[in-house]
Design an enzyme around this catalytic site. Structure first.
Site, PDB file in Angstrom:
ATOM      1  N   HIS A 107       0.749  -1.267  -0.031  1.00  0.00           N
ATOM      2  CA  HIS A 107      -0.099  -0.080  -0.010  1.00  0.00           C
ATOM      3  C   HIS A 107       0.910   1.225  -0.018  1.00  0.00           C
ATOM      4  CE1 HIS A 107      -3.812  -2.043   1.900  1.00  0.00           C
ATOM      5  NE2 HIS A 107      -3.405  -2.583   0.918  1.00  0.00           N
ATOM      6  N   HIS A 115      -2.198   0.124   8.701  1.00  0.00           N
ATOM      7  CA  HIS A 115      -3.396   0.060   7.881  1.00  0.00           C
ATOM      8  C   HIS A 115      -4.675   0.442   8.748  1.00  0.00           C
ATOM      9  CE1 HIS A 115      -5.877  -1.591   4.610  1.00  0.00           C
ATOM     10  NE2 HIS A 115      -6.604  -2.294   5.724  1.00  0.00           N
ATOM     11  N   ARG A 181      -4.901 -10.110  -5.364  1.00  0.00           N
ATOM     12  CA  ARG A 181      -5.186  -8.983  -6.030  1.00  0.00           C
ATOM     13  C   ARG A 181      -5.746  -9.460  -7.407  1.00  0.00           C
ATOM     14  NH1 ARG A 181       0.707  -5.820  -4.954  1.00  0.00           N
ATOM     15  NH2 ARG A 181       0.598  -6.324  -2.815  1.00  0.00           N
TER      16      ARG A 181
END
Length: 191
Positions: A107, A115, A181
């Protein structure tokens, strides 16, 4: 007197009133038209991202970012998803070359935060939360983000957008337990 008032009305409708004060000093008054012109100028910066499938999925779509005065408007349309919520993040590298999109890195987190949920200064800059796919697997979305920017030191331009297979729980470190992903695209300034 009628001539002065008419001149002022014409100038006022253009967004600025200019006249001479009592002592002969110039007076300039900005109207709402001037303010909205500034807002439009700020909103002229935009970026696009075309999402392509990753990890053997059929997920594809687009995301548009528009820089407004105090936020970035994020809107898009993603298809090929399973129904439900999917993690939606900006990743550090603008590289979608790996078949599983791991080439996009982690990220986007230049401020070294944990996060967490979107729109929080205590989260990664790339934490955009979730998008929700309907029963046909399509996620249409439009939201405001007050943290990301299209210019400056921590710009999101030339970084990747990743759509994940699962829900981002917005708390598990380091990526919200969002799974594989399933789509990747690089954010490019619009021309």
């Amino acid at each position: 007197m009628k001539k002065i008032v008419l001149s002022l009305l014409l100038v006022f409708s253009a967004g600025v009133v200019s006249a001479e004060g009592v002592a002969g000093a110039p007076i300039t008054v900005a109207t709402d038209a001037t303010a909205s012109t500034a807002a439009v100028a700020t909103a002229s910066l935009s970026a696009m991202c075309t999402l392509s499938p990753a990890s053997g999925s059929k997920v594809a779509g687009w995301v548009k970012f528009t820089q407004m005065k105090h936020y970035v408007l994020v809107e898009g349309d993603v298809t090929g998803l399973t129904p439900g919520k999917h993690g939606f993040h900006i990743h550090d590298k603008g590289d979608c070359s790996a078949t599983d999109a791991t080439s996009a890195g982690g990220h986007f987190n230049p401020t070294k935060q944990e996060h967490g949920p979107p729109n929080s200064v205590k989260s990664h800059l790339g934490d955009l939360g979730n998008i929700t796919a309907d029963s046909s697997g399509e996620a249409k979305f439009k939201f405001k983000d007050k943290i990301i920017r299209l210019s400056g030191e921590n710009t999101i331009v030339e970084r990747a957008i990743i759509v994940h297979a699962n829900l981002d729980d917005e708390k598990t470190q380091p990526v919200g337990n969002a799974g594989a992903r399933v789509a990747c695209g690089v954010i490019q300034l619009s021309k």
